[in-house]
Motif scaffolding. Structure first.
Motif, short mmCIF file in Angstrom:
data_model
loop_
_atom_site.label_atom_id
_atom_site.label_comp_id
_atom_site.label_asym_id
_atom_site.label_seq_id
_atom_site.Cartn_x
_atom_site.Cartn_y
_atom_site.Cartn_z
N GLN A 134 54.90 35.89 43.29
CA GLN A 134 53.76 34.89 43.42
C GLN A 134 52.51 35.88 43.73
O GLN A 134 51.30 35.42 43.10
N GLN A 135 52.79 36.75 44.45
CA GLN A 135 51.57 37.52 44.87
C GLN A 135 51.11 38.32 43.81
O GLN A 135 49.87 38.45 43.44
N LEU A 136 52.00 38.78 42.90
CA LEU A 136 51.69 39.75 41.88
C LEU A 136 50.86 38.68 40.76
O LEU A 136 49.87 39.16 40.18
N LEU A 137 51.39 37.55 40.37
CA LEU A 137 50.74 36.55 39.59
C LEU A 137 49.42 36.27 40.14
O LEU A 137 48.45 36.09 39.37
N ASP A 138 49.27 35.91 41.32
CA ASP A 138 47.96 35.62 42.00
C ASP A 138 46.86 36.56 41.75
O ASP A 138 45.59 36.49 41.46
N PRO A 143 44.69 32.81 33.36
CA PRO A 143 45.68 32.01 34.00
C PRO A 143 47.10 32.05 33.53
O PRO A 143 47.23 32.65 32.29
N VAL A 144 48.03 32.19 34.24
CA VAL A 144 49.64 32.22 33.95
C VAL A 144 50.42 30.91 34.88
O VAL A 144 49.90 30.62 35.87
N PHE A 145 51.24 30.12 33.89
CA PHE A 145 51.85 28.98 34.39
C PHE A 145 53.31 29.15 33.88
O PHE A 145 53.70 30.02 32.82
N TYR A 146 54.08 28.28 34.52
CA TYR A 146 55.43 27.99 33.85
C TYR A 146 55.66 26.38 34.16
O TYR A 146 55.47 26.01 35.22
N CYS A 156 52.28 28.59 39.13
CA CYS A 156 51.19 29.01 38.35
C CYS A 156 50.44 30.11 39.11
O CYS A 156 50.81 30.21 40.45
N ASN A 157 49.49 30.70 38.84
CA ASN A 157 48.79 31.57 39.71
C ASN A 157 47.16 31.16 39.95
O ASN A 157 47.01 29.84 39.49
N LYS A 158 46.56 31.87 40.67
CA LYS A 158 45.31 31.53 41.31
C LYS A 158 44.31 31.05 40.21
O LYS A 158 43.54 30.28 40.04
N VAL A 239 50.78 32.47 29.28
CA VAL A 239 49.53 33.15 29.92
C VAL A 239 48.33 32.54 28.87
O VAL A 239 48.43 32.72 27.68
N ILE A 240 47.45 32.25 29.36
CA ILE A 240 46.25 31.56 28.88
C ILE A 240 44.96 32.64 28.87
O ILE A 240 44.72 33.38 29.92
N MET A 241 44.46 33.17 27.59
CA MET A 241 43.71 34.00 27.45
C MET A 241 42.31 33.49 26.89
O MET A 241 42.48 32.94 25.67
#
Length: 745
Positions: A134-138, A143-146, A156-158, A239-241
């Motif tokens: 989670q820390q790595l994702l943030d 934007p990253v989600f599952y 999701c991330n921050k 992953v949204i870019m």
């Protein structure tokens, strides 16, 4: 995902589908790992290795170290393969490390979900790894989600929170329909089901979405399925870019390509691409037309040497010189030069060539822009020839000609001037004119240059400089630019010393002639007067003293004395007119009234020859200014000639008002005048026709005197006639001339 133990690299996890020929099971040793991989394990560096070539194509590999959450030791390295072509596209679209980092997390999520499901790791360890994940994702800026198979978000991330505009607590457990409009949610769910149908494929699609701040952006979704312990799809990780800028760049690139294509195909210059070691690879329509090829395929079959003559104008082989020009362009980036090309049918033509180095798909090329300058060369040759002819003409003129700037400095001079005043252009050009011509530090007193400079008009003066020993007729003419500003002065000096000497001699001769004529005429007039008076006295007593034959001789003598008297008077009148010694008493008269007075005098003479005398006078003519006595003499001269040279028919005098003139015409029905004799009519002492044709005598001065008189009135006189068709003499007098004209010596 890779591990490192006992100096060997082994696979933790391979994203290739199980059963694929390229799949590596956990624990398998990587026998041919890249050398860069060791640096990643030992130093913790993020690296990109390659490109490498294999049976699948050309690849690059990105390596990212993964650290243990507690010990911060490198526990694994994530490797990502990407085609070299796609790599270049990503570099263009995004910052490379950001893309790689996002893809690392994407694969990491998939990997951990698979590991957790398959390996059955202890709960406390799972929580520890999930916290690390989670820390790595943030830390990821995109934007990253599952979410699960039902579309509910599990994590999701921050960046995703900011993207949605809601905290994680308001996202987890919510479905896509609760977070997005229905039309957008339908797109997401449809994409999810496409993934569930083919769970071992990654999914990439682009769409428009609206961010939390209301901005509508274009994004790309990179999605994949994660599976449960049974191997069934458990949900979607994505992953949204934001690719809005990329889309703009693509659109700009497409527009640029469209513009380039339009320019390429519509250019009137020939544009072609050239591979230095191979030859031409393309050419625009202007190229095909210029070299008269059938199509682009035929054009690209030729080499640059094929489309050139064997030798260039400097004597070098076209093949060798073409290689030299190409080498210069490849070294310096561009090369511009003139060249003689040859069309397919053998016709040679002059051209300019611009070679520009460029890179296309990793290869160095040359773009050649060729312009046919045959007509330009012809124009240059014509200009050069005209300049040479002008210079030859300039130097052939014997007058002294030079051009000055506005400061009197000589900037150009012809050969005659250089020879006369220095002999060497270096001693003349750049110096001021008075320094060269008059050997002075200041301008000559009556120099015309200042007047021309100030008034911008031609000025002519005589310059008699004792230092030169000659008399010059100097003309200065202004040189103006397009705006009318004076930029220089043309100075033309003509040596008129000999002309002045000849004029002086001629004037002395004319003065002597005038004096002689005046003296002779006066000397002849005195005895003629005495003889004429004597004959008149004798004639009065002729009836009682003289017989008929003696009377006849006396009449002959009287007529010849009258003729001789008229001759002397004509000569004296003409001499006075020519010497400008006649006073013209200009007063206002009606020309019709003067003509009527002359008619009363001349009509009896016409009747003696049986001729009709008529007038055709215009009505309401304005009064005009003229010398009545002299105009009367002109009318008498013209009417007298008409009577003398008309044997039958009539004499007509007419008037007509013109544009600021009154025309007076004397017409007869006589023998007429030959065309070749018309130019002689108004010359002094001229009588037209041969001697045996002339039945009447005369001095030949009547018309010359008439021309002088009309000229002094600022008028014009001429004759119209054909042999056998009578004659018409016309003179014009100005209507608006009101000045009293006095001609003095």
């Amino acid at each position: 995902m890779l591990g490192f133990r006992d100096g060997k690299t082994f696979f933790y996890l391979d994203a290739e589908p199980s059963g694929s020929p390229d799949y590596s099971p956990p624990g398998e040793i990587w026998k041919k790992e890249p050398s860069e991989l060791l640096r990643c394990f030992l130093k913790g560096e993020k690296l990109v290795a390659g490109p490498y070539q294999d049976k699948w194509g050309r690849w690059v590999t990105a390596f990212v170290p993964l650290k243990d959450f507690d010990t911060q030791q490198i526990s694994a390295v994530l490797g990502i393969d990407m085609s070299a072509a796609k790599m270049r596209a990503y570099i263009f679209e995004y910052r490379l490390l950001g893309v790689l980092f996002t893809l690392v997390i994407f694969v990491l999520l998939v990997g951990f979900f698979i590991v957790f499901q398959l390996k059955g790791i202890a709960s406390i360890e799972i929580n520890k790894q999930l916290h690390f994940l989670q820390q790595l994702l943030d830390a990821i800026p995109v934007p990253v989600f599952y979410r699960d198979v039902g579309g509910a978000y599990l994590g999701c991330n921050k960046a995703f929170e900011e993207f949605i505009g809601k905290p994680k607590e308001q996202i987890i457990g919510k479905s896509v329909y609760e977070l997005y409009p229905k039309e957008v949610s339908d797109v997401f769910r449809h994409a999810d089901w496409q993934l569930f149908i083919k769970p071992f494929q990654r999914q990439v699609y682009e769409t428009y979405v609206q961010r939390a701040d209301g901005l509508r952006i274009y994004v790309v979704f990179n999605n994949a399925v994660y599976i449960d312990t049974r191997g069934d799809p458990a949900g979607v990780v994505g992953v949204i870019m934001d690719i809005t800028e990329r889309r703009k760049a693509e659109e700009a690139l497409l527009l640029s390509e469209s513009k380039f294509k339009t320019l390429f195909e519509s250019s009137r210059d020939a544009i072609m691409l050239l591979v230095p070691e191979k030859g031409f690879i393309s050419g625009n329509p202007a190229t095909i037309e210029m070299f008269r090829c059938n199509d682009e395929k035929e054009f690209t079959s030729y080499s640059p040497a094929d489309l050139s003559p064997e030798y260039q104008p400097d004597g070098l082989s076209s093949l060798i010189k073409a290689q030299q020009m190409i080498a210069i362009a490849m070294e310096k980036g561009s090369n511009y030069f003139e060249w003689i090309h040859k069309r397919r049918d053998g016709e040679e033509f002059f051209a300019t060539v611009l070679l520009t180095r460029m890179e296309l798909e990793g290869k160095m090329l040359l773009q050649a822009t060729v312009r046919d300058i045959t007509e330009h060369k012809k124009a240059q040759d014509s200009i050069k020839q005209a300049a040479e002819e002008w210079q030859h003409t300039f130097d052939s003129i014997t007058d002294f000609i030079f051009v000055m700037d506005t400061e009197s400095r000589i900037i150009k001079a012809n050969e005659a001037f250089i020879k006369a005043f220095g002999g060497n252009p270096g001693n003349i050009l750049g110096k001021k004119c008075f320094e060269v011509v008059h050997k002075s530090d200041s301008r000559f007193p009556n120099c015309p240059f200042p007047h021309t400079l100030e008034a911008k008009e031609v000025n002519t003066v005589e310059v008699d400089d004792p230092g030169l020993g000659i008399t010059l007729l100097v003309t200065t003419s202004p040189m103006l630019d397009a705006a009318g500003n004076i930029i220089g002065v043309v100075h033309i000096a003509k040596d008129i010393s000999e002309l002045k000497r000849v004029q002086k001699v001629i004037q002395e001769a004319l003065d002597m002639k005038s004096q002689f004529i005046s003296m002779a005429s006066h000397e002849l007039r005195t005895p003629l007067t005495a003889i004429k008076e004597s004959i008149n006295i004798v004639s009065e007593e002729a009836d009682s003293v003289l017989n008929p034959e003696q009377k006849q001789f006396l009449d002959i003598a009287k007529r010849n004395l009258d003729r001789l008297s008229r001759l002397i008077n004509d000569i004296l009148s003409f001499q006075k007119l020519e010497a400008h010694k006649v006073d013209f008493n200009m007063q206002s008269y009606n020309i019709n009234e003067v003509i009527k007075e002359v008619r009363s005098t001349m009509e009896p003479l016409a009747r003696q020859k049986g001729l009709e005398f008529s007038l055709a006078l215009a009505e309401n003519l304005p009064h005009i200014s003229f010398d009545k006595d002299n105009i009367t003499q002109v009318l008498i001269n013209l009417i007298n000639n008409a009577i003398k040279f008309t044997d039958k028919g009539k004499i007509t005098v007419s008037t007509e008002k013109g544009d600021n003139t009154i025309a007076v015409a004397v017409c007869d029905t006589g023998r007429g005048i030959k065309k070749e004799d018309l130019p002689k009519l108004f010359q002094q002492f001229q009588q037209v026709g041969s001697a045996h044709e002339r039945k009447t005598g005369g001095t030949g001065l009547g018309l010359a005197i008439s021309k002088q008189i009309i000229g002094q009135h600022r008028g014009k006189i001429w004759a119209e006639s054909e042999a056998g068709a009578g004659a018409r003499f016309i003179f014009l007098l100005p209507i608006q001339e009101r000045r009293k004209r006095v001609i003095d010596a």
